[in-house]
Design an enzyme around this catalytic site. Structure first.
Site, mmCIF file in Angstrom:
data_model
loop_
_atom_site.group_PDB
_atom_site.id
_atom_site.type_symbol
_atom_site.label_atom_id
_atom_site.label_comp_id
_atom_site.label_asym_id
_atom_site.label_seq_id
_atom_site.Cartn_x
_atom_site.Cartn_y
_atom_site.Cartn_z
ATOM 1 N N HIS A 100 0.892 -1.057 -0.446
ATOM 2 C CA HIS A 100 -0.128 -0.424 0.137
ATOM 3 C C HIS A 100 0.682 1.051 -0.056
ATOM 4 O O HIS A 100 0.246 2.389 0.055
ATOM 5 C CB HIS A 100 -1.099 0.103 1.240
ATOM 6 C CG HIS A 100 -0.392 0.487 2.738
ATOM 7 N ND1 HIS A 100 0.078 -0.401 3.125
ATOM 8 C CD2 HIS A 100 0.351 1.313 3.413
ATOM 9 C CE1 HIS A 100 1.169 -0.268 4.212
ATOM 10 N NE2 HIS A 100 0.304 1.526 4.587
HETATM 11 C C1 UD1 Z 1 -1.884 5.673 5.131
HETATM 12 C C2 UD1 Z 1 -1.156 6.564 6.078
HETATM 13 C C3 UD1 Z 1 0.440 4.962 5.954
HETATM 14 C C4 UD1 Z 1 -0.755 4.013 6.907
HETATM 15 C C5 UD1 Z 1 -2.121 3.407 5.540
HETATM 16 C C6 UD1 Z 1 -2.528 2.230 6.443
HETATM 17 C C7 UD1 Z 1 0.398 8.464 5.802
HETATM 18 C C8 UD1 Z 1 0.784 9.536 5.536
HETATM 19 N N1 UD1 Z 1 -0.071 7.198 5.628
HETATM 20 O O1 UD1 Z 1 -1.627 5.507 3.852
HETATM 21 O O2 UD1 Z 1 1.408 5.168 6.903
HETATM 22 O O3 UD1 Z 1 0.867 2.802 6.565
HETATM 23 O O4 UD1 Z 1 -2.527 4.349 5.875
HETATM 24 O O5 UD1 Z 1 -3.082 1.729 5.572
HETATM 25 O O6 UD1 Z 1 -0.419 8.332 7.214
HETATM 26 N N2 UD1 Z 1 -9.337 4.992 1.061
HETATM 27 C C9 UD1 Z 1 -10.332 4.149 0.605
HETATM 28 N N3 UD1 Z 1 -11.006 4.485 2.468
HETATM 29 C C10 UD1 Z 1 -10.308 4.456 3.249
HETATM 30 C C11 UD1 Z 1 -9.607 4.798 3.421
HETATM 31 C C12 UD1 Z 1 -8.958 5.556 2.274
HETATM 32 O O7 UD1 Z 1 -10.574 3.917 -0.002
HETATM 33 O O8 UD1 Z 1 -10.907 4.548 4.901
HETATM 34 C C13 UD1 Z 1 -8.432 5.508 -0.361
HETATM 35 C C14 UD1 Z 1 -8.679 6.490 -0.646
HETATM 36 O O9 UD1 Z 1 -8.863 6.627 -2.519
HETATM 37 C C15 UD1 Z 1 -7.467 7.624 -0.430
HETATM 38 C C16 UD1 Z 1 -6.839 5.973 -0.297
HETATM 39 O O10 UD1 Z 1 -6.667 5.957 -0.282
HETATM 40 O O11 UD1 Z 1 -7.141 8.488 -1.326
HETATM 41 C C17 UD1 Z 1 -5.159 6.399 0.554
HETATM 42 O O12 UD1 Z 1 -5.810 6.633 1.832
HETATM 43 P P1 UD1 Z 1 -5.108 7.484 2.987
HETATM 44 O O13 UD1 Z 1 -5.130 7.960 4.459
HETATM 45 O O14 UD1 Z 1 -4.476 8.703 2.252
HETATM 46 O O15 UD1 Z 1 -3.315 7.067 2.445
HETATM 47 P P2 UD1 Z 1 -2.975 5.015 3.103
HETATM 48 O O16 UD1 Z 1 -2.299 5.318 1.810
HETATM 49 O O17 UD1 Z 1 -3.824 4.551 3.541
#
Ligand code: UD1
Length: 384
Positions: free
Chosen positions: A218
């Protein structure tokens, strides 16, 4: 009797939830604190959030900031602003943040700007890779924290080198491993994941769990760009020619695979799993391939070989003392490392390096140590 101290415990994203579970329990048990649980809403999908609260019996958050997804700046700024409003309204003597996600840095900063003490659980870890958003989060959070609670010795060394005074640094162990140890048997009895995945084999012989690998990806540097993501998926597909590769897929990775039109044929792609199912899946795997930080630690605690698909790790104890190997992100190196594990023969002999001992204080009592320190040292005066 002195008034109870007001503590705000913060969580935002999936890897935070298993860390706050034992902290909440121990803080509550101590009886000296009024605890407000704040969920920033960084992760909002049921499978990335609510399932962890349910399974780990964490109470419903008192406040959900509902920030959702966005660019790093947008997400951080939203948490900062919304959490600041909570601090203004409720007040607090201490804010506890865990890990290294955007919610961690934002809430630590909001508290520090208001002169409220900050405790960072999992302080001092460093990948020394400034292109990682989490590294920026770790360094900034530590720099504004009053209590720095460390999981491993490298973290203490890092903080000392950065000039943090000794009295702020506390070696307490790993709250994530508190949760793992508390739930290992529960996962064994409650999780149905192996039966779901290997229905036919287990119908014939309940005890004969087949060999399989678990993969998770991820991290932005691995999944956002086509060339890198294709290479990693291609390596996993190669491994899947030798044993099934179970791939619980993070929404970020799922979106990118679709957007970039990359095939996962051969992999057993499944939805993100809850805590108990994932723990049970890891516990019985022949190997785990991952770019997660927490999974490097959990596989070490379980004695399961872990191949970390990154160029660096902020958790070197998992290599020096645990079952983790840093293999990088190149296809050939990944396939070779997986083949090396498979060449080790029967299940009994699969551990790359069976841990002679677990890293110090990974014993299920880290949260209790943290709360003891807070009870002893906590005062309404600024700690620095
Ligand atoms: C975040 C953390 C990372 C952690 C990871 C665990 C930061 C910088 N990154 O990354 O350190 O290892 O979480 O999962 O804080 N999305 C969904 N549903 C959700 C949340 C996110 O579909 O409930 C999708 C969205 O498209 C979003 C993308 O995932 O844009 C990324 O989510 P984001 O919270 O920005 O970062 P993670 O990649 O999850």
């Amino acid at each position: 009797m002195p008034a109870k101290k007001r503590i705000i415990l913060v969580a935002g994203a999936r890897p935070n939830f298993m860390k706050i579970a034992p902290l909440f329990k121990e803080l509550n048990k101590a009886g000296h604190f009024t605890i407000t649980l704040v969920h920033t809403g960084q992760h909002y999908d049921k499978k990335l959030s609510k399932v962890f609260f349910d399974e780990l019996k964490i109470p419903k958050p008192d406040i959900n900031l509902g920030v959702g997804s966005g660019s790093h700046a947008q997400q951080t700024a939203q948490v900062l602003e919304k959490f600041d409003a909570v601090l203004e309204k409720r007040g607090a003597e201490l804010v506890i943040v865990v890990g290294d996600v955007n919610s961690t840095i934002a809430c630590a900063l909001a508290a520090a700007k208001r002169g409220i003490m900050v405790a960072h659980v999992e302080a001092g870890l460093r990948s020394f890779d400034w292109t990682m958003p989490e590294e920026i989060n770790r360094v900034v959070t530590d720099s504004v924290s009053d209590f720095l609670f460390c999981t491993e010795e490298s973290a203490i060394e890092n903080l000392k080198k950065e000039g943090v005074p000794d009295e702020r640094i506390h070696f307490v162990g790993n709250v994530m491993i508190d949760t793992l140890l508390a739930n290992k048997k529960i996962a064994q009895s409650k999780s149905k994941i192996l039966n779901e995945l290997f229905k036919d084999q287990l119908k014939a012989d309940k005890k004969n769990i087949p060999d399989y690998a678990v993969a998770t990806l991820h991290r932005a540097s691995n999944v956002d760009e086509k060339g890198q993501l294709s290479q990693l998926i291609s390596a996993l597909r190669e491994v899947s020619k030798f044993l099934p590769v179970i791939f619980p897929i993070h929404p970020r990775t799922k979106n990118n695979l679709e957007r970039l039109n990359i095939s996962t044929q051969g992999l057993k792609v499944i939805e993100p799993l809850g805590y108990l199912d994932f723990l049970q899946l890891m516990s019985n795997a022949r190997m785990v391939l991952t770019d997660s930080g927490g999974i490097q630690e959990e596989t070490t605690a379980l004695g399961i070989p872990c191949l970390t698909l990154r160029e660096n790790t902020e958790r070197p104890a998992t290599i020096a003392e645990g079952t983790n190997s840093l293999v990088g992100t190149g296809k050939v190196a990944i396939i070779r490392a997986a083949a090396k594990i498979l060449a080790k023969g029967s299940k009994a002999g699969v551990k790359l390096k069976a841990p002679a001992r677990l890293p110090q204080f990974w014993d299920g009592k880290a949260a209790a140590r943290i709360v003891k320190i807070l009870c002893n040292k906590f005062s309404s005066k600024k700690a620095r």
